[in-house]
Design an enzyme around this catalytic site. Structure first.
Site, PDB file in Angstrom:
ATOM      1  N   ALA A  63     -33.408 -26.264   2.589  1.00 50.44           N
ATOM      2  CA  ALA A  63     -34.336 -26.509   3.703  1.00 50.44           C
ATOM      3  C   ALA A  63     -34.141 -27.865   4.360  1.00 50.44           C
ATOM      4  O   ALA A  63     -33.854 -28.861   3.709  1.00 50.44           O
ATOM      5  CB  ALA A  63     -35.797 -26.388   3.278  1.00 50.44           C
ATOM      6  N   GLY A  64     -34.301 -27.853   5.681  1.00 52.51           N
ATOM      7  CA  GLY A  64     -34.288 -29.088   6.454  1.00 52.51           C
ATOM      8  C   GLY A  64     -32.919 -29.477   6.991  1.00 52.51           C
ATOM      9  O   GLY A  64     -32.813 -30.405   7.787  1.00 52.51           O
ATOM     10  N   ASN A  80     -30.558 -21.787   6.627  1.00 53.25           N
ATOM     11  CA  ASN A  80     -30.739 -20.571   7.402  1.00 53.25           C
ATOM     12  C   ASN A  80     -30.858 -20.889   8.891  1.00 53.25           C
ATOM     13  O   ASN A  80     -29.992 -20.546   9.685  1.00 53.25           O
ATOM     14  CB  ASN A  80     -31.991 -19.828   6.903  1.00 53.25           C
ATOM     15  N   THR A  81     -31.920 -21.606   9.262  1.00 51.56           N
ATOM     16  CA  THR A  81     -32.214 -21.793  10.682  1.00 51.56           C
ATOM     17  C   THR A  81     -31.053 -22.424  11.448  1.00 51.56           C
ATOM     18  O   THR A  81     -30.734 -21.998  12.563  1.00 51.56           O
ATOM     19  CB  THR A  81     -33.476 -22.665  10.846  1.00 51.56           C
ATOM     20  N   GLY A 134     -37.076 -25.600   8.522  1.00 54.50           N
ATOM     21  CA  GLY A 134     -36.987 -25.354   9.955  1.00 54.50           C
ATOM     22  C   GLY A 134     -36.987 -26.601  10.820  1.00 54.50           C
ATOM     23  O   GLY A 134     -36.919 -26.508  12.035  1.00 54.50           O
ATOM     24  N   LYS A 192     -35.912 -16.757  -5.710  1.00 59.85           N
ATOM     25  CA  LYS A 192     -36.150 -18.063  -5.087  1.00 59.85           C
ATOM     26  C   LYS A 192     -37.651 -18.208  -4.988  1.00 59.85           C
ATOM     27  O   LYS A 192     -38.298 -17.533  -4.185  1.00 59.85           O
ATOM     28  CB  LYS A 192     -35.508 -18.130  -3.704  1.00 59.85           C
TER      29      LYS A 192
END
Lengths: 275, 72, 275, 72, 275, 275, 72, 72
Positions: C196-197, C218-219, C169, C108
């Site tokens: 992301a996001g 992830n977050t 994040g 990645k």
């Protein structure tokens, strides 16, 4: 095995008028390409409640009987509506006819203001709700996000409210999420079901993430290319949204924040050297 | 002796109908719905199944006879 | 039994670089409250790929080994990232180190432009992608919705693109759905993963409904109140969104349209009489 | 006879380190990582495991020794 | 004559490449129903800069001369563009030709990536910007909200950036206000002009309220039912948005707050008595 | 003095209850830092109507007298409100007191449902409107976008409606533009003034572009850093939005479309040659 | 004595053109543009006005001659 | 001869007040508002200026006396 367990939400199942329901999804029975697809879609949705209507009898009552058989075989609770009613009297009489035919005192109360938006006539709605509550009905009113209307309906005896997401059949999702969030905050203890306007599973998930108690939809499933699979998709999305609400969503941030830890990033000193 | 039957014009489910039925129960039976899952209203007011036999019909009454159907 | 079948989507599983994957969800391994929660969340997600990183060794390598064991026990493919890299050289060297340690040629690729947005440095990204593709890597670049960057990455040999939904994040969901829709339309045959996001299952469902091939996050899972349940919620939402995309979503309408049939509505003539 | 050991100052993982290691392999071993799952770079360039023994170290070299960690 | 007075905001007038401009509006010259309407619209806009192009000569150069006369009579600065250019070489050569014919070293640099979005090819853009800056041009690049591209352009010598609001000619307004706000915050001292995608005065006002330095638009004026009046409407909206930015906008609140004072509200005790 | 000229739009000036007004902006008089700023802001706004209230008298009536003098000197029409009223009786009595003191039969009717949203109690609103219309008032009801409420108010004799943009004092702009657009379409001939929730000139412009007849606001001006300049900014934005509505806005497009002509683009054959 | 004129085929503004012009200045003049506000490029490279007279033309050269036009 | 003045407790603008005023006009005057721009209500009902003199006051009456103020 890492498949999501559909029974995981059992403990948080929805209770409406003291009836425990197996799912937070409610589904309509109209507009499907065939009775078979309807039955399969309802089954795939896992819904414990289906909405039904009354229409002028045709074919010496055979049509109604076949429909009742079909719905009866689904093993779910029926929720008759008063769709198309424009006045308090029409809605009340329709509710009373529905109670007799469907043998249920639950009624999805619709009193429609106009054809363009099919929005509730909030005055007729409140009055009809009062009449029907007094007559022993369990009323589930199709309403808007208006707090003063909601309060009137609760005062009239309604124990569940069904605010719209967007006008019926538009598939626009939540037209006013800000106001819906206010409504959720203002009535933390009242079961609130988003009814109408949902067009995609993401809309349903969003409603559930906001803390709504359930979603009632019809067109988005019935008019999908594959209604059965779409019914299942909505069921998953509603479960997902509820689980997210109960699991505690992260807040939104304006500034980015790394997920991978910053401490120990290689080359960090080289970078400083470069700077 | 000849019994004279009175025939009335009613509006049933939005359409003008000539009928000799004297009660709502008669009308429902006349349409072959005596055993059917239908509900009825007369002039906008609900008439429970048990009351149909004692509900007389008059000229220009508006009768609704409805049955279950799909809904949203 | 009306439970959604999680295996229903088996036939549409995602294929990246000729590797068939069991799920359209990819999940990060950072920020969990404990290794146990991490493992349970990954399992609950059903993800076939987890992202990992390299950081300066600590505790005589024990930390890295324990992490490798943990990830190894998950039975999933690891996708190392180059998080924190600011230059082409850093990213390339990190990728090469990762290939050796993780024993995979998948990477990645992140080349970060600044701390405020953690957005890709699109110039460094394209150059690093070219270098790594030439060096035999299977590159999954973290990029934006920019079509000219996407084209450059594809020309450099990338067979998968990972456009952001919003800055890492932030949990804002799709910041520019219009541009992302353009991207999907412009590259109909390239696997596109939103990376992301993503802050809520509804965001993930929306991305999938738009036709994206997968979601990496992830977050939103790791920082949830209950990460394991949240992981499952995302898995459901991603399945739901994909199923909806494949099932054919209804279009949006401006004007309302009744779901319950209009024909046969009781009292219809009375109404006309009133009017 | 006395063997004279040369001691160098390197930057390892961002910190100044005094070491007698002559090769990258020596350095890795000196830190107890000979068997560990680590990867290495010298002055920003990857050094494969096999090449560590033949990679000499010089004053002020920047060495990275990294290991697996969680990531997003 | 009802033209807005460009001197109204004199103290906050825009300065680009050391040239003080009478207005924060820049306007294109294409697509008007007639030269007369074009001239009147430009005048009504109060703009100090108009964009122009080069096209293959027709009618033995008469067409170009008439256009030059028309523009010359407007008393404004011309900003040639490189519209339609796909490569660095095309853009550079077009800029050089423009410099000779229009006698200006200012250039609106466009290097287009594709026909669907007409978005910048950010690689070609950065390279052409470097070449042109080195050749003495004052480059105003048509770019995106991408911060890494912006940084590259600034490093190449550009002193003004022109990020898009939305793709050219779509009239969608600001497609990604969040990212544009990040851009504004990241480059507080660089003149940033929103170029393209503006469809309505409210869009232009929004951009100015966010702190952008100016707005460049064309289609929304030229294709309006009444281009002259629309030009003036945009001029007012841009002034309004700038004035609002400089005057300090109120923040948004989630909860309502009375504007009329609460203290001294009549009947206040009666209410308490009722409760 | 840089006040906008209210005569600029003379031909499209707003008429409410047969009174021609010089401006489509209505402005509140509360929350200003000083009486002088209030007066200057009203003047800068060009508004022909200011809202006022009744509160319990203080300082032996001197406070009220000074306020009346201040407002009287502005040369504008006053529109008393019933802010803070919760019941029909309170609102009716307040309206009657206002009629006597302000010597006007115009009343901005507010019947508030709750403190969180300050939204109208639509039942109380409709009832109070009926009472006041019967009592000879010209009622301007503060209402929502609800069509059934609107219809009830019109049937009660109201000739103007004032739907909210968002809850009072939130500055969020139009919370539900879709529903407001439906309202505009449903009542094409009724003057509709957006009242409350407007936070920025772009919000006001948007409302006017949608075809609303005017905007009433207070907090966004009074609480601005520079209220006088902000008042003027709103005036410009409202003029701009109205002019745009009347001038015919371009439609939105999904696909980009060049503004600069494509015909005659240099290098066009070279490009083909390259391809 | 007969002067032999060489005729070349060029691509001017995207179209094939037969011309006897030997320089770009000739070509511009031939098209009646000597005094016109035009700019020129040869094979993708800008040719300033002053350089046209010394810019020879060869078979299959791509020439652009452009003039001001409206733009966005 | 001694005139006996009855004193009543009223609620004026939300506060308990002892007054000898017999009419609303008396009360308004007592508070120095005879000439002021105020409007009045008694027990929630509007009392026009002209009616104040004929509006008696009783124990525990709720009186509102209001004047112009800024508003939104």
């Amino acid at each position: 095995m890492n498949a999501p367990e559909p029974t995981a939400n059992a403990k948080s199942a929805l209770t409406l008028y003291d009836v425990a329901l197996p799912s937070r999804m409610l589904i309509g029975t109209a507009q499907y390409p065939s009775p078979h697809v309807l039955a399969s879609a309802v089954e795939a949705s896992g819904a414990g409640i289906v909405t039904v209507s009354l229409r002028r009898e045709q074919a010496r009552g055979r049509m109604g009987e076949r429909f009742l058989e079909l719905v009866g075989a689904l093993g779910v609770r029926v929720l008759p509506n008063t769709a198309g009613c424009r006045t308090v009297k029409e809605a009340v009489t329709t509710a009373q006819m529905a109670r007799e035919v469907f043998n249920t005192d639950w009624i999805k109360l619709e009193v429609i203001a106009n054809d363009d938006t099919l929005q509730p006539d909030v005055f007729g709605l409140a009055e009809a709700a009062a009449v029907l509550n007094a007559d022993g009905f369990k009323v589930l009113p199709y309403t808007t996000e208006d707090l003063s209307v909601a309060e009137r309906l609760l005062n009239a005896g309604c124990q569940v409210l069904m605010p719209w997401g967007a006008p019926i059949g538009t598939g626009r999702g939540l037209a006013n999420p800000y106001a819906l969030q206010s409504m959720r905050a203002y009535f933390p203890d009242t079961p609130l079901i988003i009814d109408a306007g949902i067009g995609a599973p993401s809309h349903a998930a969003q409603a559930m993430e906001m803390g709504f108690d359930g979603v009632l939809l019809n067109t988005a499933v019935a008019k999908a290319g594959d209604p059965v699979r779409m019914a299942q998709a909505f069921a998953q999305a509603i479960d997902a949204g509820r689980a997210a609400f109960e699991s505690g969503l992260m807040g939104m941030r304006d500034m980015a924040q790394p997920s991978t830890p910053v401490a120990g990033t290689p080359f960090f000193d080289l970078k400083r050297g470069d700077a | 002796m000849v019994t004279q039957v009175e025939v009335r014009t009613l509006i049933v489910n939005g359409e003008a109908v000539m009928t000799a039925a004297e009660t709502l129960a008669d009308l429902v039976a006349e349409r072959g719905l005596a055993e059917a899952k239908v509900a009825t209203a007369r002039n906008g007011t609900f008439v429970p199944e048990k009351a149909r036999a004692t509900t007389p019909l008059f000229f220009d009454d508006h009768i609704e006879i409805v049955s279950p159907r799909h809904g949203g």
